[in-house]
Design an enzyme around this catalytic site. Structure first.
Site, PDB file in Angstrom:
ATOM      1  N   ASN A  84     -33.478   7.947  21.656  1.00 32.12           N
ATOM      2  CA  ASN A  84     -32.119   7.742  22.128  1.00 32.12           C
ATOM      3  C   ASN A  84     -32.129   7.905  23.649  1.00 32.12           C
ATOM      4  O   ASN A  84     -33.142   8.276  24.245  1.00 32.12           O
ATOM      5  CB  ASN A  84     -31.128   8.683  21.440  1.00 32.12           C
ATOM      6  CG  ASN A  84     -31.451  10.160  21.654  1.00 32.12           C
ATOM      7  OD1 ASN A  84     -31.925  10.564  22.722  1.00 32.12           O
ATOM      8  ND2 ASN A  84     -31.199  10.977  20.638  1.00 32.12           N
ATOM      9  N   GLU A 110     -33.234  11.305  25.132  1.00 34.20           N
ATOM     10  CA  GLU A 110     -34.678  11.518  24.944  1.00 34.20           C
ATOM     11  C   GLU A 110     -35.479  10.696  25.941  1.00 34.20           C
ATOM     12  O   GLU A 110     -36.485  11.165  26.492  1.00 34.20           O
ATOM     13  CB  GLU A 110     -35.071  11.182  23.510  1.00 34.20           C
ATOM     14  CG  GLU A 110     -34.534  12.162  22.480  1.00 34.20           C
ATOM     15  CD  GLU A 110     -34.569  11.642  21.054  1.00 34.20           C
ATOM     16  OE1 GLU A 110     -34.227  12.415  20.135  1.00 34.20           O
ATOM     17  OE2 GLU A 110     -34.918  10.455  20.856  1.00 34.20           O
ATOM     18  N   ASP A 169     -33.392   8.123  11.732  1.00 34.53           N
ATOM     19  CA  ASP A 169     -34.349   7.808  10.664  1.00 34.53           C
ATOM     20  C   ASP A 169     -34.051   6.436  10.073  1.00 34.53           C
ATOM     21  O   ASP A 169     -34.966   5.676   9.738  1.00 34.53           O
ATOM     22  CB  ASP A 169     -34.270   8.858   9.547  1.00 34.53           C
ATOM     23  CG  ASP A 169     -34.587  10.259  10.028  1.00 34.53           C
ATOM     24  OD1 ASP A 169     -35.492  10.400  10.858  1.00 34.53           O
ATOM     25  OD2 ASP A 169     -33.921  11.206   9.569  1.00 34.53           O
TER      26      ASP A 169
END
Length: 352
Positions: free
Chosen positions: A213, A216, A284
Site C-alpha cells: 500500500n 508501505e 490478501d
C-alpha cells in the site's frame, strides 16, 4: 490514455480455473467467539457471556490462499508452520474445507499455531461488539530444522504450480533462506513470484510483483508521496530499486496503480468508496486475485483490475472475507462507470 472497459474484464473469469498457486508464509486463523452478555460476575467486575457460537476464519497468509481457492483455482497449496496444539487441527480442517492442499505444512511442537481469538458480546439493546482479543503467536524466526523441512517441501511441490506467493506477516516463516529458495525455484521453473509484505521490501529483489500500500511504499522509499506526480515518481523508483517486473501500489480510496518495466502505467479507480465496513484482509484478496490471474496467463493490467474488483467486495464484510466468480461478475455488471482502468505506455518514465 488507453481505456479498459468492463467488457474487457468478463473473459478473464473463466480463465482463472487454469491457475495453480503455492502460498508460502505465515499461516494463521482468526477464532471468532460470540456470546450474549448475561450478567456481571460475582468474582470480579467483568461480563459473563453465554456462549452462542465460534467461527474459525483463515487469516494472514491463510486468507490469501483461501481467496485464491474461492476464485476457483485449479490448485492451491499452503506451505508454512503450525504447532502441535489445540488450534492446529482447526487450521488444517479450515484449509481442507476450502479444498486447499496442506501437505506442505510443517508441524513444530515448540511453536503455537498462530491464532487471534476475538471475543465479542451482544445484548438485546446493542449491536455485537468485540470486547477482547487474545493473540497466540511466536514472532521469532522458525528453527533451522523446521526451515530445512519447509524448503524441502518447496522444492518437492514447485513443479505442480505456476506461481509462488510469499505472504509475510512478520511471524517468522519468511526467512532469508525461504526467500532465497523461492527466488531460485521461480527462476528454475519459470514461475511467477508474487510478494505481499509490510516491511523491508528490499528482501524481495528480483521478484515478479510486489503489492505494497502507499504507506508501505513510502516507508521503503524513505519519503512521502504527496500528489499524483510524486506517486508516479515513487512507484517507478521503487520498481527500479527492488528490480521488479511489476509493482501494484494500493492507495485506499484513490484506487491502485500498476507499474510495469516496459513503461506501462495503469491507473485503476476505487470501485467502492461508500460501503466500507472492514478493510481487514483486503490486501490478501488483492494479491491472491492478482497472482491467480497471472498464473492463469492473464494480462497484468486485467489481473490488477481483477484484484481491485475483488477487494471492493470483501471490504463490505467484517473480518477476513473471500469472494467468488459469480459475485465478481454480478458486481462488475452493476458498476456505474464506463471504464475500469486507463493506461499509458512511456518507456522513458521507467528511468526517472
Amino acid at each position: 490514455m488507453n481505456k479498459i472497459t468492463k467488457q474487457d474484464l468478463f473473459p478473464v473469469f473463466e480463465k482463472l480455473a487454469q491457475g495453480r498457486v503455492m502460498v508460502i508464509g505465515d499461516l494463521a486463523i482468526d477464532e471468532m467467539v460470540y456470546g450474549e452478555a448475561a450478567r456481571i460476575s460475582r468474582e470480579a467486575p467483568v461480563l459473563i457471556l453465554k456462549h452462542s457460537n465460534t467461527k474459525i476464519i483463515l487469516g494472514a497468509a491463510s486468507n490469501a490462499a483461501n481467496n485464491i481457492a474461492a476464485l476457483g483455482a485449479k490448485k492451491v497449496s499452503v506451505l508454512g508452520v503450525c504447532g502441535n496444539d489445540y488450534h492446529a487441527p482447526q487450521l488444517i480442517e479450515a484449509f481442507e474445507k476450502s479444498g486447499i492442499n496442506t501437505s506442505g505444512i510443517v508441524k513444530d511442537p515448540n511453536r503455537p499455531t498462530s491464532t487471534k481469538t476475538r471475543i465479542s458480546a451482544a445484548s438485546p439493546q446493542s449491536v455485537t461488539q468485540q470486547i477482547v482479543r487474545i493473540d497466540r503467536e511466536d514472532n521469532t524466526a522458525i528453527s533451522d530444522d523446521v526451515e530445512s523441512h519447509l524448503i524441502e517441501n518447496m522444492h518437492l511441490m514447485a513443479e505442480e504450480h505456476d506461481a509462488i506467493l510469499l505472504s509475510c506477516y512478520g511471524i517468522g516463516v519468511v526467512t532469508p533462506e525461504v526467500i532465497k529458495h523461492a527466488k531460485l525455484l521461480a527462476k528454475q521453473k519459470k514461475l511467477i513470484l508474487a510478494v505481499d509484505a509490510q516491511l523491508d521490501l528490499q528482501r524481495f529483489r528480483n521478484s515478479t510483483v510486489i503489492t505494497p500500500n502507499q504507506p508501505e511504499a513510502e516507508a521503503s522509499l524513505g519519503y512521502k508521496m504527496t500528489d499524483f506526480n510524486s506517486v508516479k515518481k515513487g512507484g517507478w523508483n521503487l520498481l527500479n530499486q527492488v528490480k521488479l517486473d511489476m509493482l501494484l501500489m494500493t492507495r485506499g480510496g484513490e484506487g491502485m496503480i500498476l507499474f510495469q518495466t516496459d513503461g506501462t502505467l495503469t491507473k485503476i479507480p476505487a470501485f467502492n468508496k461508500t460501503d466500507v465496513f472492514d478493510v481487514t484482509g483486503a490486501g490478501d484478496t488483492v494479491v491472491g486475485s492478482l497472482v491467480l490471474a497471472l498464473a492463469a496467463g492473464i494480462d497484468p493490467k486485467l489481473a490488477a483490475v481483477l484484484g481491485n474488483l475483488a477487494a471492493s467486495i470483501v471490504i463490505r464484510e467484517f473480518g477476513a472475507a473471500v469472494t467468488n466468480i459469480e459475485t465478481l461478475q454480478y458486481t462488475l455488471e452493476k458498476l456505474k462507470i464506463d471504464y475500469v482502468a486507463e493506461y499509458t505506455l512511456n518507456k522513458e518514465d521507467v528511468n526517472v
